[in-house]
Each structure stands twice: as C-alpha cells, then as structure tokens.
Design a protein around this motif. Structure first.
Motif, mmCIF file in Angstrom:
data_model
loop_
_atom_site.group_PDB
_atom_site.id
_atom_site.type_symbol
_atom_site.label_atom_id
_atom_site.label_comp_id
_atom_site.label_asym_id
_atom_site.label_seq_id
_atom_site.Cartn_x
_atom_site.Cartn_y
_atom_site.Cartn_z
ATOM 1 N N UNK A 1 38.198 45.879 36.094
ATOM 2 C CA UNK A 1 39.281 46.635 36.740
ATOM 3 C C UNK A 1 40.353 47.022 35.714
ATOM 4 N N UNK A 2 40.744 46.059 34.886
ATOM 5 C CA UNK A 2 41.795 46.298 33.897
ATOM 6 C C UNK A 2 41.379 47.313 32.845
ATOM 7 N N UNK B 1 36.553 51.091 41.136
ATOM 8 C CA UNK B 1 35.973 50.754 42.448
ATOM 9 C C UNK B 1 34.974 49.609 42.316
ATOM 10 N N UNK B 2 34.153 49.627 41.257
ATOM 11 C CA UNK B 2 33.193 48.532 41.043
ATOM 12 C C UNK B 2 33.934 47.205 40.847
ATOM 13 N N UNK B 3 35.003 47.241 40.036
ATOM 14 C CA UNK B 3 35.791 46.023 39.791
ATOM 15 C C UNK B 3 36.350 45.456 41.090
ATOM 16 N N UNK B 4 36.905 46.339 41.950
ATOM 17 C CA UNK B 4 37.470 45.871 43.229
ATOM 18 C C UNK B 4 36.355 45.304 44.117
ATOM 19 N N UNK B 5 35.211 46.000 44.153
ATOM 20 C CA UNK B 5 34.087 45.539 44.987
ATOM 21 C C UNK B 5 33.592 44.174 44.553
ATOM 22 N N UNK B 6 33.454 43.977 43.236
ATOM 23 C CA UNK B 6 32.991 42.677 42.730
ATOM 24 C C UNK B 6 34.010 41.585 43.052
ATOM 25 N N UNK C 1 35.509 38.313 35.224
ATOM 26 C CA UNK C 1 34.812 39.493 34.686
ATOM 27 C C UNK C 1 35.165 40.732 35.506
ATOM 28 N N UNK C 2 35.243 40.565 36.844
ATOM 29 C CA UNK C 2 35.558 41.712 37.710
ATOM 30 C C UNK C 2 36.975 42.206 37.435
#
Lengths: 168, 495
Positions: free
Chosen positions: A69-70, B170-175, A64-65
C-alpha cells in the motif's frame, strides 16, 4: 547517458493524465501504510517468542500488505506531483441524501424492524428525489420492493428479520 | 469419472436446476439491461440467496446471472448509448450508430447470436481445458501455488483501471482486509481493534454488497442526471447470409475471449476491445468501424462472452478467480465449505459435472430468452432509476443482514459502500481489492506451508521449474502492461 526518469517521465505506469487528487490519494496511502505498520508490529503472539522461521509470523502478511500500500501510494504521489486539478463530478446534496439513507437503515432497522424501515426509507428516498407530488409512485415502489424482499428473504430463505415494535 | 458424470447429470437434470438456471439468465439480462445496475451488483445481491441451495445449483444460478448480464449489457449500449456493463462499452461503438440508422434489430440480433456462439465456444473450452489444467495443478506444491497467486494478483492490479499504482493500492487494501481476525495458526488477533465480531474476519458478502451495490446506489444519487437517448424504429433483423459472413469474426473473437478469460485477473472488457481491434485489423473496410459495422458488434460481443465460461477455468481448476464475478462464486463455494481447485474434481466430481451440464445449456437459454424478449427489454432500460435505487438499497441491507442475522454486517456493508463510492470517484478499481481479499488466505497459507516444508530456506521457493514459469509470467505481464500504458499515455499527450 542519463539514468532514471527524465523530467515529466511517467515510468509508463498510468494511461490517464494524473490529477492533483492523485497526489493526495498517494500521500494518504503512504500515511495509512505507516500507521498500519505501527499497529501491526505489536500483534500479540501467544507463544514464548517470535516464531521461527520468521515466515510463519502472524504479522508478516499484514506488514507486507501495508508495504505494498505504501509503495504504491508513494509511486502514485510521485507521478501526480505536477498533476492538474480534477474536474468536480459530485453532487454533494445527493451524496448526503444517499449516505444518510444508508446510515438510517443501520440505526432504524433494530428499532422499527426491517419491513417498517424498508417502507419508510423507500418512500422517503423517492420523495426526496422526485418531489412531494410523487407520493403515489413512492408508495407503489415501497409496496413492490418490500413485498419482493419479504417473499425472497422471509418466505423463501427463512431469514428471521428484525420485526420492530409492530411485530411485522 | 463416469460415476461422477452420471451423478452430475442426476444432480443437474431436475426441473428446479434447469428452471433456476433459466431464471438466473433472465435476471442477468434484465439487470444488465438497466443502466446503472451491473452484473457484479446482481451476483453480489444473489449470493445470500444461495445459502439454502445445493452448491452446484448455487454456482449454476450465479453463472446464469453472469452470462445473462454479459449479453444484457449490450442492449442498452446499442439502444440508448449506455453500456449496461463495462464489457459492453465496446459494443456501443458500432451498435449505437446502427440503432441511429434504424437498424437496431440487426444490431441486437448480431449481439445475441455472437454472444450465444461465443458462450458455446467458451463452455467447450472450460469443459476440455479445466480437466487438463487440473492434471498439471495436481503436481503443484505450496511454493508453486504461492507464485501462481502472486501472478494473479499482479495481473489483476495491472489490468484493472487506468493506473498501475492505484491497482496495487487496491491489492494492498484487499490483502490487509483479508488478515483481519484471529490468526488460526497462532491464535493472535490481527487488526480487529477490539471488535469481537471481527474474530472470524471481515464477512465477504457485506463487503461485496457494499463495494459493488451500495457504492452504485450512492453514486447514482451523487451524480448529475443524464439525459436519456431515444431511438426510432428497430428495422429488419439479421439475415442468415449476414450471420454466415460474420462467423469468422465471431470465432476469432470467441478464441480471444477464451484466451483472455483463462488468464487469472483479466476480464470481458479487455477481451472485447482486443477482439474489436483484431476484427478491424483484418477487415477489408476498417474505415467503417465505429460508424455502424455489424462486424464490430459481433467482434465485441464474441470477445466479452468468450470470457464468461473461460474465466471459470482458473476458478474450478486452480481455485484462483479470473475476475470479480468468479471471486464472488468462490465465495459461494466457501459458504458451502468446498474449496475449488484440483481437490474439487477429486472429492466433488459430481458438482463439477453438474456445473458443466448446466453451462452447456446456457447458449440455448440465452438464445431463447434473448430472442423472445430483447424488444421487451428496451422498456426495462427505461425504468426510472430514482424509483429503482431505493429498492436496490433495501435488498442490499437485507442481503447483508441475512448472512449472520447481524446488524454488525449491515454496518460493515454501509462502511464498505461509502468506501466503494470513494474508490469509484477516486478511480481506484475495486476488482483488485476483492480478488486480493479472497486470495489473501491462499497466499498466506501457501507461504507458511512452503516455509515449513523448506525449513525456512528461501531457496525452496525457487526449486521447482514451475515456480520460475509463474515468476517469468508475472514479470512478463507487468512489462507488457507497462509498455501498453506508455503507448496510451503518449497518445493522450499527443491529443
């Protein structure tokens, strides 16, 4: 009635003007997301099969993360597809000096000890920036910084710092 | 409850605690007054020093740095047109023109008194609202918590920086970083790439020090030196009648600060600009704003200091940090194996009340230290950063090393530092990364608990009305922020 974005419409996502750099950031985020998805899928699960229900699976949050990001990267790249060039703001010599300083700590601290490395690199960084005539200021800065660091980390917190060949 | 209050007072009422809190405020003011050093950097570097402290003492010390730094940032904004903290950027608008007119003392006094009053209001709000929110939060199940954390992540992604997409990157990288290590549920290794040192996950302190402190050091070396502004004379201070006239502005700004601070994911910068805008809107002479109006200084400082106490409300009552500094404080709780949230009030009531007693003292410390030394701090702001940055780097390295006495953590700090610098230059805000990193386990844990309790039914996530409240708040905040961004973008295009 037209549905979808008009030409040059930004979907209200950004307050700042997009730059060409944003296009590359967005595309990099998409590429990183795809690479991570490929890495995450074969995460080894030491149970007999994929867990049921699916929500418990260990790869769900990484997936999911990576998807967040994508998607965010794709949105940024789309928004910046007609961006202008960003102004140059980096002093490359200074950047190389700082990164070399940080890297030198990682390499030298186990060999020279924390105090020895601290003195050498503090003096070196001050001299590199202020010139060779600033050696009294460089030595004074190193003495104060290393003295304070020793008082806080060794005397107060009791951290066993690497001591180096001189056992200091 | 009374037993907890008495135990909390006993914990607080020692000369070490009171003195350490004062020291924290003094350190915060000094760091805040040095251009290039931020409150976040100070709190990140102080975190390793709190290992040996009692948890209440650790939080009080970090809160002292936060509060001192929030005020300290205004000193350089007023005197040399360089905000010591991002939240002080608004103070500059009227503070610097006042200093140029030779009224620096008046501007500094206005900033100090507004900060102290707003801090008092903010602490009161924390003490009264945290308990009420805990009563609500006790009813929350894992599904409601899951949506609450989603709301916090969405807000922080949306309000940090100029770009919603970059906030979500940034949220995606943090998660993703939060999932590195061994999954305790199944024992699977996740994103470790063969590094055994990552089995326990990415260490929080080296990550923070790298992102906020090392990145600042690298950024200093990689930027062109800026000419320093000089100011002439300080002039007369603020008179009692002027202060009385400012009180409505200060209370309005404090209320805005408290409201903004209590929302997870927001921060002082937004509050100060909202407060400034409101003061300008209700003013009889709005045209004087930006030209040296003390009301502008009061509004900006009341706004950003109103946040400082209120941002602890979501942290203490819900376990969800309001901004980066409270995310670091969450790290301090985690170091001592204490989970903030409703359980904190039940199991460690004495710690909560000790923190409350400590914070109640902060306006007094702030006034005393600020008044005593605000002229002296002008000298601090002139310290040559070329001498300061090598010392900061040494403290970064030793702070990261001291967590596990491991060079691996120093390497991690170095990588995070370079990544943090790249994020600074690419305008990707680091705050959402850190908040997503600390909230990642909370998201996953509550999601999994919901799946188990609901036996895999998706409807379980939507059964409680509170879940719908958080979903609606998330949608509403995105809508409001996108609308505001569109307005800003239109203004930019119009220039």
């Amino acid at each position: 009635m037209t549905v979808g974005p008009r030409k040059g419409h930004d979907w209200g996502m950004d307050a700042a003007r997009p730059s060409r750099l944003d296009l590359w950031i967005g595309l990099s985020a998409v590429a990183a997301s795809m690479a991570l998805m490929a890495v995450v899928i074969p995460i080894w699960v030491p149970v007999f099969s994929t867990p049921r229900p699916l929500g418990l699976a260990p790869w769900l949050l990484p997936q999911a993360s990576a998807a967040i990001l994508g998607l965010a990267g794709a949105a940024l790249a789309w928004r910046a597809r007609r961006g202008s060039d960003a102004p140059e703001r980096t002093v490359w010599r200074g950047l190389a000096l700082a990164v070399a300083g940080v890297g030198a700590y990682v390499v030298a601290m186990p060999l020279l000890g924390a105090i020895g490395t601290g003195v050498v690199l503090t003096v070196a960084l001050v001299l590199a920036r202020k010139g060779p005539r600033a050696w009294p200021a460089a030595l004074a800065t190193a003495a104060v910084a290393v003295g304070l660091a020793w008082a806080m980390f060794v005397a107060l917190a009791g951290t066993p710092l690497p001591r180096g060949p001189w056992e200091i | 409850m009374w037993e907890d209050i008495a135990a909390g007072f006993a914990l607080f009422a020692t000369w070490q605690t009171v003195g350490l809190f004062g020291l924290g405020i003094a350190v915060g003011i000094v760091i805040g007054a040095i251009p290039g050093l931020s409150v976040t950097l100070a709190v990140s570097l102080a975190l390793p020093l709190t290992f040996a402290m009692d948890p209440a003492l650790a939080i009080i010390f970090l809160a002292g740095i936060y509060k001192g730094g929030t005020f300290g940032g205004s000193i350089t904004a007023i005197l040399i047109r360089t905000p010591g903290t991002p939240a002080a950027a608004c103070t500059l608008l009227d503070g610097y023109p006042l200093a140029r007119r030779g009224e620096a003392a008046k501007a500094l006094d206005t900033a100090l008194y507004s900060s102290a009053v707003a801090d008092f209001c903010s602490n009161l709000a924390l003490i009264f609202l945290a308990g009420i929110i805990v009563l609500f939060a006790r009813q929350f199940g894992p599904a409601e918590y899951f949506w609450l954390v989603c709301f916090a992540l969405t807000t922080v992604a949306a309000v940090s920086g100029d770009s919603l997409a970059k906030g979500f990157i940034a949220v995606g990288i943090g998660l993703l970083l939060s999932t590195v290590g061994r999954d305790l549920f199944f024992g699977s290794d996740r994103l470790m790439f063969g590094q055994r040192e990552l089995a326990g996950g990415v260490a929080l302190i080296p990550l923070l020090i790298g992102l906020f402190a090392v990145a600042e050091v690298i950024s200093h070396y990689a930027s062109k030196p800026r000419p320093r502004e000089r100011f002439e004379g300080t002039g007369e201070g603020l008179t009692w009648s002027e202060f009385r006239r400012l009180l409505p502005t200060i209370f309005r700004g404090s209320a805005i600060g408290v409201g903004v601070g209590a929302i997870p994911g927001t921060g002082g910068g937004i509050a100060s600009f909202l407060s400034y805008g409101e003061a300008k809107r209700v003013s009889k002479s709005p045209e004087t704003f930006g030209r040296g109006n003390i009301e502008g200084v009061a509004a900006a400082e009341a706004g950003n200091n109103g946040v400082a106490g209120a941002t602890l409300i979501p942290l203490l009552a819900l376990g969800v940090p309001g901004d980066v500094v409270t995310a670091i404080m969450l790290g301090a709780f985690m170091i001592h194996d204490i989970a903030p949230g409703p359980g904190l009030f039940e199991r460690h009531g004495n710690i909560v009340y000790a923190i409350f007693f400590g914070l109640a003292l902060s306006p007094i410390w702030l006034l005393a230290l600020g008044k005593l030394a605000s002229r002296g701090f002008t000298r601090i702001s002139r310290i040559d950063p070329d001498l300061l940055m090598p010392a900061v780097l040494l403290f970064c390295v030793l702070g990261s090393y001291s967590v596990n006495n491991s060079m691996f953590d120093v390497g991690l700090m170095a990588v995070a530092g370079v990544a943090g610098f790249a994020m600074l230059r690419l305008d990707i805000p680091p705050a959402p990364l850190v908040i997503a990193f600390v909230l990642g386990p909370l998201v996953e844990d509550n999601f999994r608990r919901s799946v188990r309790i609901g036996r895999g039914r998706a409807e379980y996530f939507f059964e409680d009305p509170m879940s719908w409240v958080f979903i609606a708040l998330t949608a509403l905040s995105i809508f409001a922020i996108v609308r505001q961004r569109r307005r800003q973008a239109r203004l930019l295009r119009g220039r």
